[in-house]
Write an enzyme that holds these catalytic residues in place. Structure first.
Site, PDB file in Angstrom:
ATOM      1  N   HIS A   8       8.611  -7.295  -4.902  1.00 51.51           N
ATOM      2  CA  HIS A   8       7.992  -6.453  -3.873  1.00 51.51           C
ATOM      3  C   HIS A   8       7.846  -7.111  -2.513  1.00 51.51           C
ATOM      4  O   HIS A   8       7.310  -6.493  -1.597  1.00 51.51           O
ATOM      5  CB  HIS A   8       6.597  -6.004  -4.309  1.00 51.51           C
ATOM      6  CG  HIS A   8       6.594  -5.107  -5.493  1.00 51.51           C
ATOM      7  ND1 HIS A   8       6.604  -3.738  -5.393  1.00 51.51           N
ATOM      8  CD2 HIS A   8       6.601  -5.396  -6.813  1.00 51.51           C
ATOM      9  CE1 HIS A   8       6.604  -3.214  -6.610  1.00 51.51           C
ATOM     10  NE2 HIS A   8       6.599  -4.197  -7.482  1.00 51.51           N
ATOM     11  N   LYS A  61      -3.135   0.597   6.521  1.00 53.08           N
ATOM     12  CA  LYS A  61      -2.450  -0.278   5.579  1.00 53.08           C
ATOM     13  C   LYS A  61      -3.176  -1.617   5.609  1.00 53.08           C
ATOM     14  O   LYS A  61      -4.025  -1.830   6.479  1.00 53.08           O
ATOM     15  CB  LYS A  61      -0.978  -0.466   5.969  1.00 53.08           C
ATOM     16  CG  LYS A  61      -0.760  -0.820   7.460  1.00 53.08           C
ATOM     17  CD  LYS A  61       0.714  -0.869   7.827  1.00 53.08           C
ATOM     18  CE  LYS A  61       1.321   0.487   8.098  1.00 53.08           C
ATOM     19  NZ  LYS A  61       2.488   0.744   7.272  1.00 53.08           N
ATOM     20  N   ARG A  62      -2.879  -2.525   4.673  1.00 58.23           N
ATOM     21  CA  ARG A  62      -3.503  -3.838   4.735  1.00 58.23           C
ATOM     22  C   ARG A  62      -3.234  -4.486   6.097  1.00 58.23           C
ATOM     23  O   ARG A  62      -2.186  -4.258   6.716  1.00 58.23           O
ATOM     24  CB  ARG A  62      -2.951  -4.738   3.603  1.00 58.23           C
ATOM     25  CG  ARG A  62      -3.520  -4.420   2.243  1.00 58.23           C
ATOM     26  CD  ARG A  62      -5.000  -4.650   2.165  1.00 58.23           C
ATOM     27  NE  ARG A  62      -5.321  -6.064   2.099  1.00 58.23           N
ATOM     28  CZ  ARG A  62      -5.706  -6.693   1.001  1.00 58.23           C
ATOM     29  NH1 ARG A  62      -5.863  -6.030  -0.131  1.00 58.23           N
ATOM     30  NH2 ARG A  62      -5.973  -7.982   1.013  1.00 58.23           N
ATOM     31  N   LYS A  67       2.856  -6.566   9.655  1.00 53.82           N
ATOM     32  CA  LYS A  67       2.697  -5.116   9.820  1.00 53.82           C
ATOM     33  C   LYS A  67       2.383  -4.749  11.269  1.00 53.82           C
ATOM     34  O   LYS A  67       2.312  -3.586  11.631  1.00 53.82           O
ATOM     35  CB  LYS A  67       1.629  -4.586   8.870  1.00 53.82           C
ATOM     36  CG  LYS A  67       2.035  -4.727   7.385  1.00 53.82           C
ATOM     37  CD  LYS A  67       0.968  -4.203   6.459  1.00 53.82           C
ATOM     38  CE  LYS A  67       1.246  -4.468   4.987  1.00 53.82           C
ATOM     39  NZ  LYS A  67       2.231  -3.536   4.402  1.00 53.82           N
ATOM     40  N   THR A  78       5.291   2.679   1.651  1.00 59.72           N
ATOM     41  CA  THR A  78       5.197   3.959   0.952  1.00 59.72           C
ATOM     42  C   THR A  78       4.295   4.918   1.733  1.00 59.72           C
ATOM     43  O   THR A  78       4.441   6.133   1.608  1.00 59.72           O
ATOM     44  CB  THR A  78       4.649   3.783  -0.482  1.00 59.72           C
ATOM     45  OG1 THR A  78       3.501   2.942  -0.432  1.00 59.72           O
ATOM     46  CG2 THR A  78       5.690   3.161  -1.384  1.00 59.72           C
ATOM     47  N   LYS A  88       4.181   9.296   2.602  1.00 63.12           N
ATOM     48  CA  LYS A  88       3.013  10.174   2.443  1.00 63.12           C
ATOM     49  C   LYS A  88       2.743  10.944   3.742  1.00 63.12           C
ATOM     50  O   LYS A  88       2.442  12.132   3.724  1.00 63.12           O
ATOM     51  CB  LYS A  88       1.771   9.347   2.072  1.00 63.12           C
ATOM     52  CG  LYS A  88       1.908   8.633   0.738  1.00 63.12           C
ATOM     53  CD  LYS A  88       0.866   7.524   0.560  1.00 63.12           C
ATOM     54  CE  LYS A  88       1.318   6.580  -0.539  1.00 63.12           C
ATOM     55  NZ  LYS A  88       0.541   5.321  -0.552  1.00 63.12           N
TER      56      LYS A  88
HETATM   57  C1  26W Z   1       0.147 -13.354  -5.663  1.00 64.34           C
HETATM   58  C2  26W Z   1      -0.638 -12.441  -4.828  1.00 64.34           C
HETATM   59  C3  26W Z   1       0.125 -11.229  -4.410  1.00 64.34           C
HETATM   60  C4  26W Z   1      -0.397  -9.972  -4.694  1.00 64.34           C
HETATM   61  C5  26W Z   1       0.308  -8.849  -4.349  1.00 64.34           C
HETATM   62  C6  26W Z   1       1.329 -11.350  -3.772  1.00 64.34           C
HETATM   63  C7  26W Z   1       2.023 -10.231  -3.433  1.00 64.34           C
HETATM   64  C8  26W Z   1       1.528  -8.974  -3.706  1.00 64.34           C
HETATM   65  C9  26W Z   1       2.325  -7.745  -3.405  1.00 64.34           C
HETATM   66  C10 26W Z   1       3.791  -8.060  -3.509  1.00 64.34           C
HETATM   67  C11 26W Z   1       2.033  -7.137  -2.119  1.00 64.34           C
HETATM   68  C12 26W Z   1       2.552  -5.713  -2.050  1.00 64.34           C
HETATM   69  O1  26W Z   1       1.840  -4.816  -2.401  1.00 64.34           O
HETATM   70  N1  26W Z   1       3.794  -5.489  -1.603  1.00 64.34           N
HETATM   71  C13 26W Z   1       4.206  -4.131  -1.227  1.00 64.34           C
HETATM   72  O2  26W Z   1       4.750  -3.447  -2.329  1.00 64.34           O
HETATM   73  C14 26W Z   1       5.020  -2.096  -2.003  1.00 64.34           C
HETATM   74  C15 26W Z   1       5.491  -1.413  -3.269  1.00 64.34           C
HETATM   75  O3  26W Z   1       6.756  -1.865  -3.615  1.00 64.34           O
HETATM   76  C16 26W Z   1       6.022  -1.999  -0.869  1.00 64.34           C
HETATM   77  O4  26W Z   1       6.187  -0.646  -0.527  1.00 64.34           O
HETATM   78  C17 26W Z   1       5.549  -2.787   0.334  1.00 64.34           C
HETATM   79  O5  26W Z   1       6.551  -2.817   1.327  1.00 64.34           O
HETATM   80  C18 26W Z   1       5.196  -4.207  -0.082  1.00 64.34           C
HETATM   81  O6  26W Z   1       4.637  -4.903   1.012  1.00 64.34           O
END
Ligand code: 26W
Length: 756
Positions: A354, A554-555, A560, A660, A664
């Site tokens: 992701h 968004k975060r 971003k 995503t 929406k």
């Molecule tokens: C290890 C801690 C951690 C926790 C969560 C590292 C990374 C994450 C995720 C990868 C962050 C995340 O939510 N990524 C997002 O995933 C979405 C679903 O695929 C994408 O639409 C977003 O672009 C992406 O930033």
């Protein structure tokens, strides 16, 4: 006739609600508060889905179908009640019940505390998949953790983010079912003797107890399915408490395992390397795999069909230990030969990446893994050994390449490498993202295993984001093209035929205005801002529904580029002050910053400063308002998104894997201002250039070029664009701030973005 049936059904539901109020809460209807009413109502509604839930499980058992298991450390399902009622097509009956019982439906719905068991995109995607799998009647199940505290509640005290515990389990949760019989034991640590290296003793045993949540699919004309989301907790297992440690005065050690599932790690895009996080990941993996094997064994006496009956998708690397743990369970506990087991593993697992952000790619310290998970570590060593051996047999593979591909390197275990080696497919979440994985992040793997890599572009649930969040637009669409789009979103294309029709355009705009008014009303009623002591004050709106509603939710993260949005607002502010005629704009910002992410928190503070500055200027505030919404979450998204005119998707090209939110907003009729990044690119392709008026910023290749030859020079930009320079100057000239703490934060933003 129909009215009579409704009436009868509503009457039955009323009786059930009264029954639950009395039998589970000891309250009669008249004295029950909204919270109690909410709970009794959910209990009553629950009854209606139990038959379908059980029937589905029975059918899958009887037909012995292949099952898909979705393993994820995060799920963000949003509130259950409203979505479930809509999916069950029960809205009219429920409204009748509320009328009969004299309750305000909106108030009852808002009693539900949403399970914030995820950080953002990745968790929401997991829940969206469960919604779709359920709607499509597919035999699937989600596995995750039941964090006592989900993502923190964000408060903004004069623009400073303060994190408060998320209390989603404050009251009894009517959507969960405790499954004591499915309790599973997970083992950590332990030592082996040299005579019998596979026998471990003195290990630590932790009990995982599952709670099941029903994910109700859309009913349509046929019957509906219910998919199970199974979440593990260590909290409710008294055996996890170490009384001897407690007696020795070590409360922290005594309670470590009961507290294991207490908190969701709130740092997305940042790997923590923390021991408790590793324990959480393994707990999810081991408990779920044992559950999967138990279910398989109910139907089979050997493992010949295991790889045919089981598919497991791992959501990012967080559950990647599943590859080692399943290998251990197969070979050490179920008599499967190593090579056979390994073949099965590669058929069973699929891995979704992701993010390309380096800080987010998980690597575990070898000593930590070896200490906490000695058995699994040995298995990883052997997997790596076999893998590297097979590589060495290939032509042109030198030791440098071996080092680059190795799962274990430099004292660390690279979880993405384990995930790729153990999976038959590795997918990115949009086309561009997958290309970046192939050509950059996992280049060496792609060279040797091109067939593994595939692009699967993310989607969102039109049921939650349109059908449920925007009933007015739903009704309008359905009048034009019927209901097929609720299950199959490709049918939305049929709306094209109406796009040029002035009557349709007017109807559509009327709905947009209605949603804007509803949102503004929500802001006036619930939108507060906090002073420096956290005390809430009513928010005042200076604009109405004629204003352009411009939204970025968004975060908070540098890639971003909320900062660019802030600078743009400053430009607009200047322009209005200088007398330029601009259409009124209401800018909405929302999102959490990771608690340790200082830069993101400073950018949040900057928005607060800008908002206050605009408000103080009568001329500007008649045309411009900035509102930073506290604690952005799924429930708030459902209110904001239908009201948006403009959707901000302005990432640094190449960094937003998919995005995503973009989808929406688009399905609610907002225009996107977006970078050519992630899924924006594919959205633009299908909408066509002609209807995508607002492309933004550089493309991924241009960014790479600039990074390569160091040609990004913000100072040059400033000297060529006086308007931008003037806006940026506001950061350091003191016009936005009221104290030195604020000015220091803004100075840091100023110098870190302009001095390069
Ligand atoms: C290890 C801690 C951690 C926790 C969560 C590292 C990374 C994450 C995720 C990868 C962050 C995340 O939510 N990524 C997002 O995933 C979405 C679903 O695929 C994408 O639409 C977003 O672009 C992406 O930033």
């Amino acid at each position: 006739m129909e009215q009579n049936i409704y009436d009868l059904q509503a009457e039955q539901l009323c009786q059930k609600i009264k029954h639950y109020l009395i039998t589970t809460m000891g309250r009669v209807e008249e004295e029950a508060g909204d919270e109690e009413f909410y709970r009794a109502f959910c209990f009553a509604l629950r009854e209606e889905i139990m038959i379908n839930w059980l029937a589905g499980i029975r059918t899958y058992e009887k037909e012995n179908t292949r099952r898909l298991y979705y393993l994820s450390m995060e799920f963000l399902p949003g509130r259950f009640l409203s979505n479930s009622i809509r999916n069950l097509q029960a809205l009219e009956i429920v409204q009748l019940v509320m009328k009969k019982m004299g309750r305000d439906f909106k108030v009852i719905l808002s009693r539900e505390l949403e399970p914030g068991l995820g950080n953002g995109g990745l968790g929401r995607l997991a829940s969206g998949f469960l919604d779709s799998l359920s709607t499509l009647h597919l035999p699937a199940m989600g596995y995750g953790l039941r964090y006592q505290y989900g993502i923190f509640e964000q408060q903004l005290w004069e623009g400073v983010q303060v994190e408060k515990p998320d209390l989603w389990l404050l009251n009894e949760n009517p959507w969960e079912f405790r499954r004591d019989l499915r309790r599973t034991s997970v083992q950590f640590c332990g030592i082996s003797s040299s005579e019998e290296p596979k026998k471990f003793r003195d290990f630590e045993e932790v009990w995982a107890l599952p709670y099941d949540y029903p994910i109700i699919g859309y009913k349509g004309d046929e019957s509906f399915s219910v998919t199970t989301l199974r979440l593990w907790t260590t909290k409710e297992s008294p055996r996890n408490f170490k009384i001897q440690k407690y007696n020795a005065g070590r409360l922290d050690q005594a309670a470590e395992n009961t507290a294991l599932t207490d908190v969701l790690y709130p740092s997305d895009y940042h790997e923590t390397g923390k021991r408790i996080r590793l324990k959480q990941e393994f707990l999810l993996v081991s408990a779920s795999l044992q559950d999967i094997i138990r279910r398989y064994k109910e139907k089979h006496s050997n493992f010949d069909q295991f790889a045919d009956k089981v598919r497991i998708q791992i959501n990012d690397t967080h559950p990647a230990l599943a590859i080692a743990e399943l290998m251990r369970l197969l070979t050490e506990e179920n008599g499967v030969e190593w090579n056979e087991g390994w073949e099965m593993i590669q058929q069973i697992f699929g891995f979704t990446n992701h993010t390309i952000l380096h800080e987010a790619l998980e690597e575990w310290d070898l000593n930590l893994i070896n200490y906490l998970l000695p058995k699994q570590y040995r298995i990883i060593e052997r997997i790596n050994h076999d893998f590297l051996d097979s590589l060495r047999k290939k032509e042109g593979v030198d030791e440098e390449m071996i080092r680059r591909l190795s799962i274990i390197e430099n004292g660390r275990v690279r979880m993405s490498h384990l995930a790729i080696v153990g999976s038959h497919k590795v997918n990115g979440v949009a086309k561009l993202h997958t290309e970046i994985l192939k050509n950059r992040v996992f280049k060496d793997f792609y060279l040797h295993f091109p067939e593994k890599f595939t692009a699967i572009t993310n989607g969102v649930s039109q049921r939650r984001w349109l059908f449920n969040a925007n009933p007015e637009l739903t009704e309008w669409i359905t009048k034009k093209i019927d209901t097929g789009w609720i299950k199959d979103f490709s049918q939305i294309q049929q709306l094209r035929d109406f796009a040029g029709d002035p009557t349709c355009q007017r109807e559509f705009l009327e709905i947009k205005i209605k949603k804007k008014k509803q949102f503004l009303k929500f802001l006036v009623e619930h939108g507060n801002h906090r002073d420096r002591d956290g005390i809430q004050h009513k928010m005042e709106l200076s604009l109405d529904s004629n204003a352009l509603i411009d939204v970025q939710v968004k975060r908070f993260h540098e890639y971003k580029r909320q900062l660019l949005n802030a600078l743009h607002l400053l430009m607009v502010f200047q322009e209005i002050k200088e007398g330029e005629n601009r259409i009124p704009r209401l800018s909405i910002l929302g999102g959490k910053a990771a608690p340790t992410y200082e830069t993101a928190k400073k950018i949040l503070l900057l928005f607060h400063c800008i908002s206050r500055t605009i408000k103080k200027d009568p001329k500007a505030s008649s045309k411009l308002q900035l509102i930073v919404m506290e604690n952005y979450n799924v429930s708030k998204a459902e209110k904001i998104i239908p009201a948006a005119d403009l959707s901000e998707q302005i990432s640094l090209a190449g960094m937003e894997a998919s995005g995503t939110g973009n989808m929406k907003f688009a399905m609610n009729g907002a225009l996107t201002i977006g970078t050519e990044d992630g899924a924006n690119i594919e959205m633009k392709e299908s909408i066509t250039e002609k209807w995508w008026p607002l492309s933004f910023g550089c493309r991924a290749e241009e960014i790479s070029e600039m990074q390569k030859n160091g040609s990004y020079r913000p100072q040059d930009l400033l000297s060529h664009h006086p308007k931008i320079a003037q806006a940026v100057d506001l950061l350091r000239d003191g016009s936005l701030t009221e104290n030195s703490r604020e000015q220091e934060a803004l100075n840091e933003i100023y110098y870190s973005s302009t001095l390069r």
